[in-house]
Scaffold this motif. Structure first.
Motif, PDB file in Angstrom:
ATOM      1  N   ALA A   1      40.196  33.364  41.443  1.00 26.16           N
ATOM      2  CA  ALA A   1      40.749  33.749  40.143  1.00 26.16           C
ATOM      3  C   ALA A   1      39.836  33.500  39.170  1.00 26.16           C
ATOM      4  O   ALA A   1      39.767  34.045  38.070  1.00 26.16           O
ATOM      5  N   GLN A   2      39.031  32.066  39.218  1.00 31.30           N
ATOM      6  CA  GLN A   2      38.056  31.947  38.255  1.00 31.30           C
ATOM      7  C   GLN A   2      36.861  32.771  38.314  1.00 31.30           C
ATOM      8  O   GLN A   2      36.523  33.344  37.058  1.00 31.30           O
ATOM      9  N   VAL A   3      36.455  33.298  39.217  1.00 34.24           N
ATOM     10  CA  VAL A   3      35.132  34.287  39.396  1.00 34.24           C
ATOM     11  C   VAL A   3      35.773  35.597  38.809  1.00 34.24           C
ATOM     12  O   VAL A   3      34.830  36.488  38.117  1.00 34.24           O
ATOM     13  N   LEU A   4      36.897  36.067  39.324  1.00 36.71           N
ATOM     14  CA  LEU A   4      37.504  37.447  38.718  1.00 36.71           C
ATOM     15  C   LEU A   4      37.764  37.445  37.370  1.00 36.71           C
ATOM     16  O   LEU A   4      37.238  38.292  36.577  1.00 36.71           O
TER      17      LEU A   4
ATOM     18  N   ARG B   1      33.183  39.442  31.306  1.00 38.29           N
ATOM     19  CA  ARG B   1      31.916  39.913  30.997  1.00 38.29           C
ATOM     20  C   ARG B   1      32.018  41.461  30.748  1.00 38.29           C
ATOM     21  O   ARG B   1      31.094  42.092  30.176  1.00 38.29           O
ATOM     22  N   ARG B   2      32.811  42.266  31.882  1.00 38.65           N
ATOM     23  CA  ARG B   2      32.801  43.582  31.408  1.00 38.65           C
ATOM     24  C   ARG B   2      33.721  44.025  30.158  1.00 38.65           C
ATOM     25  O   ARG B   2      33.245  45.040  29.872  1.00 38.65           O
ATOM     26  N   LEU B   3      34.705  43.317  29.854  1.00 33.90           N
ATOM     27  CA  LEU B   3      35.262  43.610  28.478  1.00 33.90           C
ATOM     28  C   LEU B   3      34.330  43.317  27.312  1.00 33.90           C
ATOM     29  O   LEU B   3      34.385  44.131  26.405  1.00 33.90           O
TER      30      LEU B   3
END
Length: 61
Positions: A46-49, A55-57
């Protein structure tokens, strides 16, 4: 610290449920260890996702 607390809580719940189900002490300990590690893995994923999504946002602006 969050990983340790997650392992204790998720493993503890599994151990308590096994205790109430009348399992043997070895099975209770095994559930504590296995589900504690599963809790750590779920928190890590969950932390990695969340980091990837964040970062994408940030790059879309």
């Amino acid at each position: 610290m969050a990983y340790i607390l997650t392992a204790i809580m998720s493993g503890g719940v599994a151990a308590i449920l096994s205790l109430f189900a009348g399992e043997a002490w070895g099975q209770i300990f095994l559930n504590y260890v296995i589900y504690g590690h599963v809790g750590i893995v779920v928190l890590a994923v969950a932390q990695v996702l969340a980091g990837i999504i964040d970062r994408r946002l940030d790059t879309q602006d």
